[in-house]
Scaffold this motif. Sequence first.
Motif, PDB file in Angstrom:
ATOM      1  N   LEU A  36       0.816  -1.213   0.000  1.00 29.53           N
ATOM      2  CA  LEU A  36       0.000   0.000   0.000  1.00 29.53           C
ATOM      3  C   LEU A  36       0.850   1.264   0.000  1.00 29.53           C
ATOM      4  O   LEU A  36       0.498   2.253  -0.638  1.00 29.53           O
ATOM      5  CB  LEU A  36      -0.964  -0.004   1.184  1.00 29.53           C
ATOM      6  N   LEU A  39       1.847   1.673  -3.539  1.00 26.36           N
ATOM      7  CA  LEU A  39       0.750   1.675  -4.505  1.00 26.36           C
ATOM      8  C   LEU A  39       0.487   3.079  -5.052  1.00 26.36           C
ATOM      9  O   LEU A  39       0.409   4.042  -4.300  1.00 26.36           O
ATOM     10  CB  LEU A  39      -0.525   1.146  -3.843  1.00 26.36           C
ATOM     11  N   GLU A  40       0.346   3.160  -6.359  1.00 29.03           N
ATOM     12  CA  GLU A  40      -0.061   4.410  -6.992  1.00 29.03           C
ATOM     13  C   GLU A  40      -1.488   4.214  -7.477  1.00 29.03           C
ATOM     14  O   GLU A  40      -1.727   3.525  -8.478  1.00 29.03           O
ATOM     15  CB  GLU A  40       0.886   4.747  -8.150  1.00 29.03           C
ATOM     16  N   HIS A  41      -2.427   4.759  -6.749  1.00 27.82           N
ATOM     17  CA  HIS A  41      -3.846   4.653  -7.076  1.00 27.82           C
ATOM     18  C   HIS A  41      -4.499   5.967  -6.661  1.00 27.82           C
ATOM     19  O   HIS A  41      -4.256   6.457  -5.563  1.00 27.82           O
ATOM     20  CB  HIS A  41      -4.480   3.482  -6.326  1.00 27.82           C
ATOM     21  N   LYS A  44      -6.190   5.927  -3.149  1.00 28.86           N
ATOM     22  CA  LYS A  44      -5.406   5.179  -2.162  1.00 28.86           C
ATOM     23  C   LYS A  44      -5.916   5.410  -0.738  1.00 28.86           C
ATOM     24  O   LYS A  44      -6.042   4.465   0.042  1.00 28.86           O
ATOM     25  CB  LYS A  44      -3.937   5.588  -2.280  1.00 28.86           C
ATOM     26  N   GLU A  48      -7.469   2.533   1.784  1.00 30.60           N
ATOM     27  CA  GLU A  48      -7.000   2.297   3.148  1.00 30.60           C
ATOM     28  C   GLU A  48      -8.150   2.427   4.153  1.00 30.60           C
ATOM     29  O   GLU A  48      -8.195   1.704   5.151  1.00 30.60           O
ATOM     30  CB  GLU A  48      -5.838   3.228   3.469  1.00 30.60           C
TER      31      GLU A  48
END
Length: 152
Positions: A36, A39-41, A44, A48
């Motif tokens: 996480l 992570l590139e979202h 994000k 979470e």
Amino acid sequence: MPSKPKAKTPASRKPREGEAEGSGGSQTDPAVITFLRDLEHPLKKELEAVRRLILAVSPEIREGLKWNAPSFYTTEHFATFNLRTPDRIRLILHTGAKTKDTAKTGVKVDDPAGLLEWLAKDRCLVTFNDAKDIQARGAALQGVLREWMKWL
């Protein structure tokens, strides 16, 4: 008609890698935390937030990486994020990796908030659009998960 869910006790679950037997282990997994962090979202923070909601459902829930995404389990994996969609958070509810009787008989859970989009008799999709959506329907997700876990 689905049969009645089986109740499994946490004691019947074998410890996972990195978990001490009898300790109950940690709910979180360092591999998920690292995943996480890297992570590139675009959603994000929302991802979470949903993760925290899931882990708060029961102290028996653990997390790990499965299918290249955070996944949650007790005796079996039951929920896995689908991270391919950048504009919403998608969570797949399932009954583990192996086919079970529920694939034919189905899983039945109350869904008064209409969260579930059924993909098969034993698998469904929950979608959240943004932080407001998570806040508004997060408690409903937790209720669905409590029932879903009875089918494991």
